[in-house]
Design a protein around this motif. Structure first.
Motif, mmCIF file in Angstrom:
data_model
loop_
_atom_site.group_PDB
_atom_site.id
_atom_site.type_symbol
_atom_site.label_atom_id
_atom_site.label_comp_id
_atom_site.label_asym_id
_atom_site.label_seq_id
_atom_site.Cartn_x
_atom_site.Cartn_y
_atom_site.Cartn_z
ATOM 1 N N PHE A 272 -69.675 20.843 -33.928
ATOM 2 C CA PHE A 272 -71.070 20.416 -34.101
ATOM 3 C C PHE A 272 -71.617 19.855 -32.793
ATOM 4 O O PHE A 272 -72.744 20.157 -32.387
ATOM 5 N N LEU B 211 -74.877 21.146 -30.514
ATOM 6 C CA LEU B 211 -75.999 20.276 -30.161
ATOM 7 C C LEU B 211 -76.119 20.074 -28.648
ATOM 8 O O LEU B 211 -77.052 19.424 -28.178
ATOM 9 N N PHE C 241 -79.400 20.088 -26.652
ATOM 10 C CA PHE C 241 -80.442 19.089 -26.929
ATOM 11 C C PHE C 241 -80.374 17.908 -25.960
ATOM 12 O O PHE C 241 -81.306 17.103 -25.902
ATOM 13 N N GLY C 242 -79.256 17.791 -25.251
ATOM 14 C CA GLY C 242 -79.145 16.752 -24.230
ATOM 15 C C GLY C 242 -79.135 17.356 -22.829
ATOM 16 O O GLY C 242 -78.768 16.680 -21.876
ATOM 17 N N LEU D 113 -79.285 11.432 -20.949
ATOM 18 C CA LEU D 113 -79.744 12.288 -22.053
ATOM 19 C C LEU D 113 -78.659 12.496 -23.106
ATOM 20 O O LEU D 113 -78.905 13.119 -24.142
ATOM 21 N N TYR D 114 -77.451 11.969 -22.833
ATOM 22 C CA TYR D 114 -76.296 12.222 -23.695
ATOM 23 C C TYR D 114 -76.611 12.070 -25.190
ATOM 24 O O TYR D 114 -76.276 12.911 -26.012
ATOM 25 N N PHE E 112 -79.197 12.442 -26.888
ATOM 26 C CA PHE E 112 -80.082 13.415 -27.538
ATOM 27 C C PHE E 112 -79.314 14.603 -28.102
ATOM 28 O O PHE E 112 -79.875 15.386 -28.870
ATOM 29 N N GLY E 113 -78.060 14.753 -27.700
ATOM 30 C CA GLY E 113 -77.229 15.796 -28.280
ATOM 31 C C GLY E 113 -76.127 15.214 -29.149
ATOM 32 O O GLY E 113 -75.162 15.894 -29.466
ATOM 33 N N THR F 63 -74.120 13.749 -32.371
ATOM 34 C CA THR F 63 -74.091 14.240 -33.754
ATOM 35 C C THR F 63 -74.698 13.241 -34.741
ATOM 36 O O THR F 63 -75.396 13.651 -35.667
ATOM 37 N N TRP G 158 -78.472 13.306 -34.604
ATOM 38 C CA TRP G 158 -79.069 14.460 -35.298
ATOM 39 C C TRP G 158 -78.937 14.356 -36.817
ATOM 40 O O TRP G 158 -79.722 14.960 -37.556
ATOM 41 N N LEU H 228 -66.839 19.688 -43.322
ATOM 42 C CA LEU H 228 -68.154 19.718 -42.681
ATOM 43 C C LEU H 228 -68.636 18.290 -42.446
ATOM 44 O O LEU H 228 -68.614 17.460 -43.352
ATOM 45 N N GLY I 291 -73.671 15.334 -40.477
ATOM 46 C CA GLY I 291 -74.839 15.878 -39.795
ATOM 47 C C GLY I 291 -75.031 17.369 -40.048
ATOM 48 O O GLY I 291 -76.151 17.828 -40.278
ATOM 49 N N VAL I 292 -73.932 18.122 -40.020
ATOM 50 C CA VAL I 292 -74.025 19.561 -40.297
ATOM 51 C C VAL I 292 -74.574 19.774 -41.702
ATOM 52 O O VAL I 292 -75.452 20.612 -41.926
ATOM 53 N N LEU J 227 -78.216 19.184 -41.848
ATOM 54 C CA LEU J 227 -78.969 20.285 -41.236
ATOM 55 C C LEU J 227 -78.925 21.553 -42.087
ATOM 56 O O LEU J 227 -79.850 22.369 -42.042
ATOM 57 N N LEU K 128 -85.354 10.264 -32.675
ATOM 58 C CA LEU K 128 -84.493 10.969 -31.715
ATOM 59 C C LEU K 128 -84.493 10.235 -30.387
ATOM 60 O O LEU K 128 -83.439 10.019 -29.784
ATOM 61 N N ILE K 129 -85.678 9.819 -29.945
ATOM 62 C CA ILE K 129 -85.765 9.227 -28.616
ATOM 63 C C ILE K 129 -85.173 7.821 -28.583
ATOM 64 O O ILE K 129 -84.338 7.517 -27.739
#
Lengths: 472, 472
Positions: free
Chosen positions: A76, A80, A83-84, B80-81, B83-84, B86, B89, B292, B295-296, B299, B326-327
């Motif tokens: 996962f 993703l 996105f970063g 930015l780490y 933002f990706g 898990t 998200w 799973l 987060g998966v 989504l 997200l931000i």
């Protein structure tokens, strides 16, 4: 109960799934990770979806990475990854800046001023559109925001001012103005790394495959000569082709002047926006001195716009174009990285090597570039075209020993110029065409002739310039 | 020219900057990376900004990571780490799901049905609100979406139906209903990992610091007994405290029934939403079987909602709450990771070790938890409180040798329960208070008594239950 999905959506989804499944079920070639092969299957299915559009790019890419995660093909966190990613956030920042350019009215003011200065004749208006595009391009890094959001509405109102409407005398001025608007948008898209959202994918592929930094400055260095020549010739070329029956543009000039006057003096927000523009340009150009990356610089601009209230936070988070792009571009970046990490790209490069040995290395690059250019007929989105083809063709060029910088330059600029071929190649093209002045058949004919103009200029003057630069 | 920034905004920003600069200029302690110390300075300044709010959390976190990148303190990719990430998200997906819950009307229907069944008296209405919250909580993982978006409007219209308005007889029913709504929202927020957006930060800190997976199932296992007891007692407790003068809720019951009828049968979109609910719950609960991640799964739910048209893509990208989260959450995760990677957390743990040795390990955990609970008075956001305090207090507990699971449980649940203290602690609390039925002083008095109720239940029944579970 109504149907949940339209029949045509279901059929298109089924086509994507069948194609993906067919590839998925083929055993992975030697030296390719089974998971890598499965990523390739989903990637191809996603690219097919860009062509036949069961849904738009955003949801299709989201479905792809969710599928890859749910099947355990990708972790996962790896799904993703994009996105970063730093280039993805450059594009997100660009969209956020574009939102403020449109909202403050600065973009519209610049365009109107150009028309007021240059718009004596329809030819002058054509040149004014090209110049406005050129001035906006480095600042409005979404060609759709620039062409569709700022320029197209102005071109449309100009045509109206000249008594040329889609159903009443379009040949008087309207059809010419729409074609100039659309085609010059694609040229300026090609000239700047930040001229079109998908351009970063070329830059990224250059980095990944050739290990060459083809950044903002290098990109512009290569495009400046052939790009300016194209912009200098294009309005005249189209004018000869389309032959607008009205030649006097003073009404439009008047209209632009009136609208400019009615806008009054630069508002405080426009002034701040202009200052941020200047700052961004200075920081982007001076990057070698301070080492700040393109994305950081763009986010500094966004930060200033937010801090000064030019872009309230609600508009930042409400900029749906930015988040749409985050998802499709981020997801594509995740998949592209997985294809590389899991050996698929290397396998492809090795596979084609046998076919291209023996040809002249420069010739291979040119041939690949022309094929790339006209393959755009089969694509409905510049970015989808780049994502599908650029990386693969780069690996062929490597195998053929083509000069990396020549190959990158050809693909960087052709990635956007090739949008001239159809009326569905890019957001602003769709918008200009959709205004209704130009018939589809007329658009295709003109587009093909423009494609010959582009190849003529960029393969002669362009390649000459790159020779001088020592790129091959 | 108007002022670009309000004076009070400038002063507040200046306070954050001064505090950050003061820490920045102190030399880093031994064994702490200088860059890590600088991240700490910016992190503290950001947390201060959550308290005094020059701007909301989103823009402040964005400014923080842009500053860290621009100064070279963090590599842009590291900034930015988050933002990706898990868990980030998961929360984004939760917001997207919440959007569909509100839009389809399924959430409102569930709440109305509970009122229609249970609303004979104001006490019954109080219980119906608590039960509706409990039923919605596992599905609507934003307590603001749930309490502020779904429940508060219903509670408000119920009070109106009972002839109780903010300026006309609020004590008849309105003030009771608002308090029950707000406080039961915080209890259900505490009961589920997905009950409140910030809860994942506790789970993440548990993983980072204790290396304990305190996931969806474990979280619920620990909360189920004390949580249900609290929900069983709370409406009655508040009823005794507030003493609504109207005791007959049949008008409200009637109103709910009428509204339910006017909603008609379950729409197709509600049906799909309900199916997705069921699927999510099944997949979340059965996670150990199929592996799973949370987060998966979330989504997958979002993908189904998009594919079936329940959530058009424009609503996905237009869900500004999701991108705001997200931000700020992504940026906080980036900073928290940097603090850990650069040795700041370890340094803090080592520094406090000397102060806590000698105390009983369980006593230290309880004492820290109570201090944590009441420190919420100084915070304006549950999540800000967690981000600032949980990690640091965990490291103290490690040093004291406190049982990890006991410590995590206390902090997991107290992180939300502590919102009872003020009228500005969380989105739904602000909304319920803002409806105007309850005076500020009344809210504080009631909130303090509720805090005693919470400590009473969770430190006795809660700790007893966790003893049975073998958590200490």
């Amino acid at each position: 109960m109504t149907k949940i999905l339209e029949t045509h959506t279901m059929i298109r989804l089924a086509v994507c799934i069948v194609i993906g499944a067919a590839i998925w079920l083929v055993p992975a070639p030697e030296n390719v990770d089974q998971a890598g092969w499965h990523v390739l299957a989903v990637f191809v299915a996603t690219l097919v979806s860009f062509l036949i559009k069961p849904l738009t790019m955003g949801p299709m890419v989201l479905l792809a990475i969710v599928f890859l995660s749910a099947t355990g093909t990708l972790r996962f966190a790896d799904a993703l990854y994009g996105f970063g990613d730093t280039v993805v956030w450059l594009v997100v920042a660009a969209f956020l800046i574009a939102g403020s350019v449109a909202k403050t009215g600065l973009g519209r003011r610049i365009a109107l001023a150009m028309v007021a200065k240059l718009g004596h004749t329809t030819l002058g208006l054509g040149y004014s559109a090209a110049v406005a595009e050129l001035i906006l391009a480095p600042f409005v890094p979404s060609n759709t925001a620039r062409g569709g959001g700022v320029m197209a509405p102005i071109m449309n109102s100009l045509a109206h001012a000249l008594d040329s409407k889609p159903d009443d005398n379009p040949e008087r001025a309207g059809s010419y103005l729409m074609l100039v608007g659309a085609h010059s948008n694609l040229v300026t898209a090609a000239m700047f790394l930040t001229g079109m959202a998908g351009n970063v994918l070329v830059s990224r592929a250059a980095k990944d495959i050739f290990e060459v930094d083809f950044g903002w400055g290098t990109w512009l260095l290569g495009s400046i000569v052939p790009g300016l020549v194209t912009l200098a010739v294009l309005p005249y070329f189209l004018h000869r082709l389309v032959k607008p029956t009205m030649r006097d543009g003073r009404a439009a000039q008047q209209k632009a002047e009136t609208e400019l006057k009615s806008m009054g003096k630069l508002s405080q927000h426009e002034l701040i926006m202009a200052t941020v523009f200047a700052l961004l340009l200075i920081l982007w150009v001076s990057s070698p001195l301070h080492g700040l990356g393109t994305g950081v610089v763009a986010l500094i601009g966004v930060s200033i716009l937010i801090l000064t209230g030019v872009q309230p936070w609600s508009e930042t988070t409400g900029n749906s174009g930015a988040w749409d792009t985050l998802i499709w571009l981020g997801g594509l970046v995740s998949m592209a990285k997985a294809l590389k990490d899991k050996g698929v790209i290397d396998w492809f490069a090795n596979s084609v090597q046998v076919y291209v040995t023996g040809f002249d290395a420069v010739m291979v690059a040119v041939l690949l570039a022309v094929i790339y250019f006209y393959s755009m007929y089969a694509f409905s989105m510049l970015t989808g075209h780049i994502a599908a083809m650029a990386g693969a063709f780069f690996t062929i060029a490597i195998a053929a020993g083509s000069p990396p910088l020549l190959m990158i330059a050809l693909f960087a600029y052709f990635s956007d110029l090739c949008g001239c071929t159809t009326n569905y190649s890019s957001g602003p093209v769709c918008i200009y065409y959709g205004l209704g002045y130009v018939k589809a058949s007329h658009w295709y004919q003109t587009g093909f002739l423009v494609s010959l103009l582009h190849l003529g200029i960029w393969l002669s003057i362009g390649m000459g310039w790159w020779k001088i630069l020592g790129w091959w």
